[in-house]
Design a protein around this motif. Structure first.
Motif, PDB file in Angstrom:
ATOM      1  N   VAL A 203       0.837  -1.202   0.000  1.00 24.19           N
ATOM      2  CA  VAL A 203       0.000   0.000   0.000  1.00 24.19           C
ATOM      3  C   VAL A 203       0.873   1.253   0.000  1.00 24.19           C
ATOM      4  O   VAL A 203       0.615   2.216  -0.728  1.00 24.19           O
ATOM      5  N   ALA A 204       1.925   1.242   0.829  1.00 18.31           N
ATOM      6  CA  ALA A 204       2.824   2.394   0.904  1.00 18.31           C
ATOM      7  C   ALA A 204       3.575   2.605  -0.405  1.00 18.31           C
ATOM      8  O   ALA A 204       3.969   3.730  -0.735  1.00 18.31           O
ATOM      9  N   ALA A 205       3.750   1.526  -1.169  1.00 21.24           N
ATOM     10  CA  ALA A 205       4.455   1.618  -2.450  1.00 21.24           C
ATOM     11  C   ALA A 205       3.545   2.067  -3.589  1.00 21.24           C
ATOM     12  O   ALA A 205       3.997   2.169  -4.734  1.00 21.24           O
ATOM     13  N   GLY A 206       2.278   2.315  -3.294  1.00 18.54           N
ATOM     14  CA  GLY A 206       1.370   2.815  -4.323  1.00 18.54           C
ATOM     15  C   GLY A 206       0.221   1.899  -4.661  1.00 18.54           C
ATOM     16  O   GLY A 206      -0.633   2.238  -5.479  1.00 18.54           O
ATOM     17  N   GLY A 207       0.172   0.715  -4.044  1.00 20.05           N
ATOM     18  CA  GLY A 207      -0.930  -0.206  -4.300  1.00 20.05           C
ATOM     19  C   GLY A 207      -0.809  -0.902  -5.641  1.00 20.05           C
ATOM     20  O   GLY A 207       0.264  -0.974  -6.240  1.00 20.05           O
ATOM     21  N   GLY A 208      -1.930  -1.419  -6.115  1.00 16.35           N
ATOM     22  CA  GLY A 208      -1.954  -2.143  -7.382  1.00 16.35           C
ATOM     23  C   GLY A 208      -2.802  -3.395  -7.280  1.00 16.35           C
ATOM     24  O   GLY A 208      -3.498  -3.616  -6.286  1.00 16.35           O
ATOM     25  N   LYS A 214      -5.292 -17.581  -2.432  1.00 14.36           N
ATOM     26  CA  LYS A 214      -6.322 -18.432  -3.017  1.00 14.36           C
ATOM     27  C   LYS A 214      -6.389 -18.314  -4.537  1.00 14.36           C
ATOM     28  O   LYS A 214      -7.206 -18.970  -5.172  1.00 14.36           O
ATOM     29  N   GLY A 215      -5.552 -17.454  -5.102  1.00 12.69           N
ATOM     30  CA  GLY A 215      -5.527 -17.319  -6.552  1.00 12.69           C
ATOM     31  C   GLY A 215      -6.374 -16.194  -7.098  1.00 12.69           C
ATOM     32  O   GLY A 215      -6.333 -15.908  -8.295  1.00 12.69           O
ATOM     33  N   THR A 216      -7.161 -15.535  -6.253  1.00  9.30           N
ATOM     34  CA  THR A 216      -7.999 -14.428  -6.705  1.00  9.30           C
ATOM     35  C   THR A 216      -7.190 -13.132  -6.736  1.00  9.30           C
ATOM     36  O   THR A 216      -6.208 -12.977  -6.011  1.00  9.30           O
ATOM     37  N   LYS A 217      -7.618 -12.202  -7.581  1.00  7.34           N
ATOM     38  CA  LYS A 217      -6.934 -10.918  -7.688  1.00  7.34           C
ATOM     39  C   LYS A 217      -7.506  -9.932  -6.678  1.00  7.34           C
ATOM     40  O   LYS A 217      -8.709  -9.821  -6.518  1.00  7.34           O
ATOM     41  N   VAL A 218      -6.615  -9.227  -6.007  1.00  4.45           N
ATOM     42  CA  VAL A 218      -7.004  -8.255  -4.992  1.00  4.45           C
ATOM     43  C   VAL A 218      -6.451  -6.892  -5.384  1.00  4.45           C
ATOM     44  O   VAL A 218      -5.265  -6.769  -5.708  1.00  4.45           O
ATOM     45  N   HIS A 219      -7.324  -5.889  -5.382  1.00  9.40           N
ATOM     46  CA  HIS A 219      -6.890  -4.530  -5.707  1.00  9.40           C
ATOM     47  C   HIS A 219      -6.598  -3.775  -4.417  1.00  9.40           C
ATOM     48  O   HIS A 219      -7.463  -3.625  -3.557  1.00  9.40           O
ATOM     49  N   LEU A 220      -5.366  -3.313  -4.274  1.00 11.59           N
ATOM     50  CA  LEU A 220      -4.961  -2.556  -3.093  1.00 11.59           C
ATOM     51  C   LEU A 220      -4.772  -1.092  -3.472  1.00 11.59           C
ATOM     52  O   LEU A 220      -4.018  -0.786  -4.402  1.00 11.59           O
ATOM     53  N   GLY A 222      -3.392   2.777  -3.042  1.00  9.44           N
ATOM     54  CA  GLY A 222      -2.211   3.404  -2.467  1.00  9.44           C
ATOM     55  C   GLY A 222      -2.623   4.318  -1.326  1.00  9.44           C
ATOM     56  O   GLY A 222      -3.609   5.047  -1.426  1.00  9.44           O
ATOM     57  N   ALA A 223      -1.896   4.277  -0.221  1.00  8.93           N
ATOM     58  CA  ALA A 223      -2.250   5.098   0.937  1.00  8.93           C
ATOM     59  C   ALA A 223      -1.000   5.439   1.730  1.00  8.93           C
ATOM     60  O   ALA A 223       0.015   4.736   1.658  1.00  8.93           O
ATOM     61  N   ASN A 224      -1.086   6.525   2.489  1.00 11.99           N
ATOM     62  CA  ASN A 224       0.022   6.991   3.314  1.00 11.99           C
ATOM     63  C   ASN A 224      -0.009   6.285   4.662  1.00 11.99           C
ATOM     64  O   ASN A 224      -1.059   6.203   5.304  1.00 11.99           O
ATOM     65  N   LEU A 225       1.139   5.775   5.099  1.00 15.26           N
ATOM     66  CA  LEU A 225       1.198   5.054   6.373  1.00 15.26           C
ATOM     67  C   LEU A 225       0.792   5.941   7.546  1.00 15.26           C
ATOM     68  O   LEU A 225       0.141   5.481   8.489  1.00 15.26           O
ATOM     69  N   ASN A 226       1.167   7.208   7.483  1.00 18.78           N
ATOM     70  CA  ASN A 226       0.808   8.121   8.568  1.00 18.78           C
ATOM     71  C   ASN A 226      -0.704   8.320   8.635  1.00 18.78           C
ATOM     72  O   ASN A 226      -1.289   8.388   9.723  1.00 18.78           O
ATOM     73  N   ASP A 227      -1.356   8.395   7.461  1.00 15.02           N
ATOM     74  CA  ASP A 227      -2.816   8.525   7.436  1.00 15.02           C
ATOM     75  C   ASP A 227      -3.483   7.279   8.012  1.00 15.02           C
ATOM     76  O   ASP A 227      -4.497   7.372   8.714  1.00 15.02           O
ATOM     77  N   ILE A 228      -2.923   6.109   7.709  1.00 12.81           N
ATOM     78  CA  ILE A 228      -3.477   4.855   8.236  1.00 12.81           C
ATOM     79  C   ILE A 228      -3.364   4.824   9.757  1.00 12.81           C
ATOM     80  O   ILE A 228      -4.323   4.501  10.465  1.00 12.81           O
ATOM     81  N   ALA A 229      -2.174   5.166  10.263  1.00  8.16           N
ATOM     82  CA  ALA A 229      -1.961   5.153  11.712  1.00  8.16           C
ATOM     83  C   ALA A 229      -2.864   6.166  12.411  1.00  8.16           C
ATOM     84  O   ALA A 229      -3.464   5.866  13.456  1.00  8.16           O
TER      85      ALA A 229
END
Length: 395
Positions: A203-208, A214-220, A222-229
């Motif tokens: 997430v900190a690297a920009g997501g994707g 399980k083989g499924t695709k997950v969309h992450l 991008g977010a700032n670690l400080n905002d998450i904390a």
């Protein structure tokens, strides 16, 4: 895409006729339920005992649930004003409308038993996705109410379908939240610490888009670690400022998310980004920390930490009369070291998030003064063991 854990036959029989009739029956029962419920809106009572007539929807209700009500129960019902009933009724109508639209879509589909699971999933996603911006405020309240009734009726088909609708709605609403809120939602569903750390790194690297185990695709996102904390800390403050903690598991998960996000920022305890305005150390947490530091590190101290994190002893919620008691029934101390509270008010019990914040503040003061020693090592041990205990509680 929402994963349905149950088999397709749990929702619908294999034939198209039975599948459609089941949904029609469910939507009819939902509509009947809220028509009956509307007749129960609060009216002025002239006596302290209320007699309620029972009614039957989707299998009926136990007699004890709709029999004699005492004045105490009647007083609880009066807390629901007219606006609450209106919101619940409108939400119920919308749930029924969603089910009816699903019936129409599934009627036009040609499928066998193997494709039913996908059909239900796609139909739910499509119908909810189109209506999510028009949801009534009482939609989720009505959905929860109907799920409770289905569980009470032991109707697994109805309960499973309604839960799929609820999860789909929550999924769509989560996607409309800011990126850091979406990340917190994902982290709360990730049991392993290593997986959470990997998720935070991506997430900190920009997501994707990434592939899950399980083989499924997950969309992450991008977010700032400080905002998450900071977001996790805001949620913690809201939960911990209440006399009673509604969900200990969720609270523990939020503490872990905050601490892991802060740790990944790399600034350490003295990082100014972690300073959230805690200028005065809380009394309850200071008392408990003083007790821990006075004891030799070991299993007994770890058990003390675990009990408090579980809401026992010094962490016990405040009772109805406002007095906080330990396991022996004795009122707990208010101020630091047993003295009267400096604020003149009884402090809240020890809370996990505030406790770790206090430990970090004390450690920061020790390191800033360059006088680290056995006390600092002891506090580091307390911090580490508290995180381990919270990990056990969380999942």
């Amino acid at each position: 895409m929402l994963a349905i854990a149950t088999t397709s036959s749990c929702f619908f029989p294999t034939t198209k006729l039975n599948r459609t009739s089941h949904l029609l029956s469910l939507s009819f029962n939902c509509r009947s339920l809220f028509l009956s419920f509307s007749s129960q809106q609060p009216k002025k009572q002239t006596s302290s005992i209320i007699f309620c007539t029972s009614y039957e929807v989707g299998g009926g209700f136990p007699d004890e649930d709709f029999g004699l009500k005492t004045s105490t129960q009647a007083k609880d019902d009066e807390k629901w004003d007219h606006s609450h009933y209106e919101a619940l009724l409108k939400g119920g109508e919308q749930v029924t409308s969603v089910l009816e639209e699903m019936v129409k879509i599934l009627e036009d589909m040609s499928m066998d038993g193997a494709s039913e699971e996908v059909a239900v999933e796609l139909t739910t996603q499509g119908v909810i996705g189109k209506r999510v911006d028009e949801m009534e405020p009482g939609f989720m309240m009505a959905l929860d109410y109907m799920i409770q009734l289905a569980e009470k009726d032991n109707d697994t088909q109805r309960k499973s379908l309604l839960e799929v609708i609820k999860e789909t709605v929550l999924s769509h609403l989560t996607k409309k939240c800011p990126p850091h809120v979406q990340v917190i939602s994902l982290l709360c569903q990730t049991p392993k610490k290593e997986s959470r750390n990997e998720l935070l790194r991506r997430v900190a690297a920009g997501g994707g888009v990434f592939q899950s185990v399980k083989g499924t695709k997950v969309h992450l996102p991008g977010a700032n670690l400080n905002d998450i904390a900071n977001q996790a800390d805001d949620l913690l403050e809201t939960m911990e400022s209440r006399p009673t903690v509604p969900d200990r598991k969720l609270l523990s998960r939020l503490v872990l998310i905050r601490e892991e996000a802060r740790n990944m920022m790399g600034g350490g305890i003295l990082d100014e980004r972690n300073d959230r305005g805690l200028n005065t150390l809380p009394e309850a947490e200071v008392n408990f920390l003083t007790k821990l530091v006075a004891l030799r590190p070991g299993k007994n101290v770890q058990d003390m930490i675990k009990n408090v994190m579980l809401g026992k002893d010094e962490g016990a919620d405040i009772s109805d009369d406002g007095e906080e008691e330990d396991d022996a029934g004795r009122p707990l101390s208010g101020g630091i070291a047993g003295r009267v509270s400096v604020t003149g008010r009884r402090p809240l019990p020890v809370r996990p998030g505030m406790f770790l914040e206090t430990v970090s503040k004390v450690l920061g003061g020790i390191y800033a003064g360059n006088v680290s020693g056995i006390t600092a090592q002891h506090l580091e041990w307390v911090h580490q063991k508290t995180l381990q205990v919270l990990q056990e509680i969380s999942f």
